[in-house]
Scaffold this motif. Structure first.
Motif, PDB file in Angstrom:
ATOM      1  N   TYR A 189       0.831  -1.204   0.000  1.00 53.00           N
ATOM      2  CA  TYR A 189       0.000   0.000   0.000  1.00 53.00           C
ATOM      3  C   TYR A 189       0.864   1.252   0.000  1.00 53.00           C
ATOM      4  N   ASP A 221       1.175  -1.594  -7.769  1.00 53.87           N
ATOM      5  CA  ASP A 221       0.995  -1.099  -6.398  1.00 53.87           C
ATOM      6  C   ASP A 221       0.254   0.236  -6.376  1.00 53.87           C
ATOM      7  N   SER A 225      -3.322   0.729  -4.583  1.00 56.14           N
ATOM      8  CA  SER A 225      -3.503   1.777  -3.568  1.00 56.14           C
ATOM      9  C   SER A 225      -4.603   2.754  -3.974  1.00 56.14           C
ATOM     10  N   THR A 229      -7.866   3.074  -1.530  1.00 54.80           N
ATOM     11  CA  THR A 229      -8.153   4.351  -0.875  1.00 54.80           C
ATOM     12  C   THR A 229      -9.490   4.924  -1.312  1.00 54.80           C
TER      13      THR A 229
END
Length: 328
Positions: A189, A221, A225, A229
């Motif tokens: 993350y 990645d 993320s 989010t």
């Protein structure tokens, strides 16, 4: 009663025939594909719709085994959407309805997503999360209108994914490519701005940060993320709205509802609030003529209202919470 629905708000020109029991007898679509790294150009998309309209309309009637003599009603997406694209659909609908002397019903595109989703899932009184390129809204029905309990303060979740994807050189729409890359991440993350204000969300800062991260981090990645989010923000706002409204059903509709990770997060939020989770089937999550046809049927059966052919309109800005819903 058979209704021909015509959809043309953005990249999709779609036609479908639906009966008054909600059975989708046909679903034909043609999708404008933007060059890699580019978004939808309204003029180019409208040109695509003009060229595709005859074939899509013919295919929809053929799939349904019907001719225009069998059609009782014509519905069309009158907004919100891209002006040039909306106008193509309005002209086609006006022409067909006028020539064949059929009632013409303008439909709010966002309302179409909700009503078709409810018909296909069986949700009766849900809290709705509408997520697409044009919408990010949390809604509940009260006193003949869908009321907004939260929405984006800047760009939509669909725009977040598409604008990030285009910055990376992906072809629009980018959500599917980002979801695939996110699934290839090891779970590393990367910090991104998390902005929830009450029940509203803001994605523009996250977009800027994600594009910057992409130059120094693994793409998988960054995509992971970005999803984690943005979807957590939506899930938080939805769970708060469920708690506040006391709704025992929650439904997600719109093109981004096809994302499996978003659905997973929302299911967990619904479990904590003892609410049933419904998701529009992936086949009908994106824009399609069936959502327009079904909503037109619901409206016309209840109100018997249709616009005169010369008065048919298309409007780029038509908020869902300004639309009176007589049939609920």
């Amino acid at each position: 009663m058979l209704c021909l629905g015509i959809e043309s708000t953005a990249h999709t020109f779609g036609c479908a025939v639906v009966d008054e029991k909600g059975r989708i007898l046909s679903d034909a679509r043609a999708v404008y594909r933007a060059p890699e790294g580019k978004g939808i150009h309204p003029r180019e998309a409208s040109r695509h719709h003009i060229e595709a309209s005859h074939g899509v309309l013919k295919e929809a009637l053929s799939q349904a085994g019907a001719g225009m003599k069998d059609i009782d009603l014509v519905g069309y997406s009158a907004g919100p959407g891209l002006g040039p694209c909306l106008r193509v659909g309005a002209v086609v609908a006006r022409t067909v309805a006028g020539y064949h002397k059929k009632p013409l019903v303008p439909v709010n595109h966002a309302l179409g997503h909700i009503e078709l989703g409810a018909a296909l899932t069986g949700a009766s009184d849900p809290l709705v999360l509408l997520v697409s390129g044009g919408h990010t809204m949390i809604l509940a029905f009260l006193e003949k209108r869908w009321r907004v309990f939260g929405e984006t303060l800047d760009i939509t979740i669909g725009q977040l994914l598409d604008q990030f994807g285009r910055a990376m050189g992906f072809a629009s729409p980018c959500g599917g490519r980002i979801e695939k890359l996110a699934s290839e991440s090891s779970g590393q993350y990367l910090h991104l701005p998390y902005v929830v204000k009450g029940n509203d969300v803001s994605f523009s800062g996250m977009l800027t940060a994600a594009v910057k991260l992409a130059s120094t981090s693994k793409m998988a990645d960054v995509c992971y993320s970005l999803q984690e989010t943005s979807f957590a923000m939506l899930a938080e706002a939805v769970e708060r709205a469920l708690s506040f409204t006391g709704k025992k059903e929650m439904m997600i509709v719109g093109g981004v509802s096809a994302n499996k990770r978003l659905a997973q997060m929302l299911e967990m939020a619904c479990e904590r609030q003892a609410s049933r989770f419904f998701a529009c089937p992936i086949k009908y999550a994106g824009d399609n003529g069936a959502q327009i046809a079904w909503t037109a049927i619901l409206d016309y059966k209840k109100t018997k209202k249709a616009v005169k052919i010369p008065d048919a309109f298309a409007t780029q800005s038509w908020r869902l919470d300004t639309v009176d819903v007589a049939w609920r």
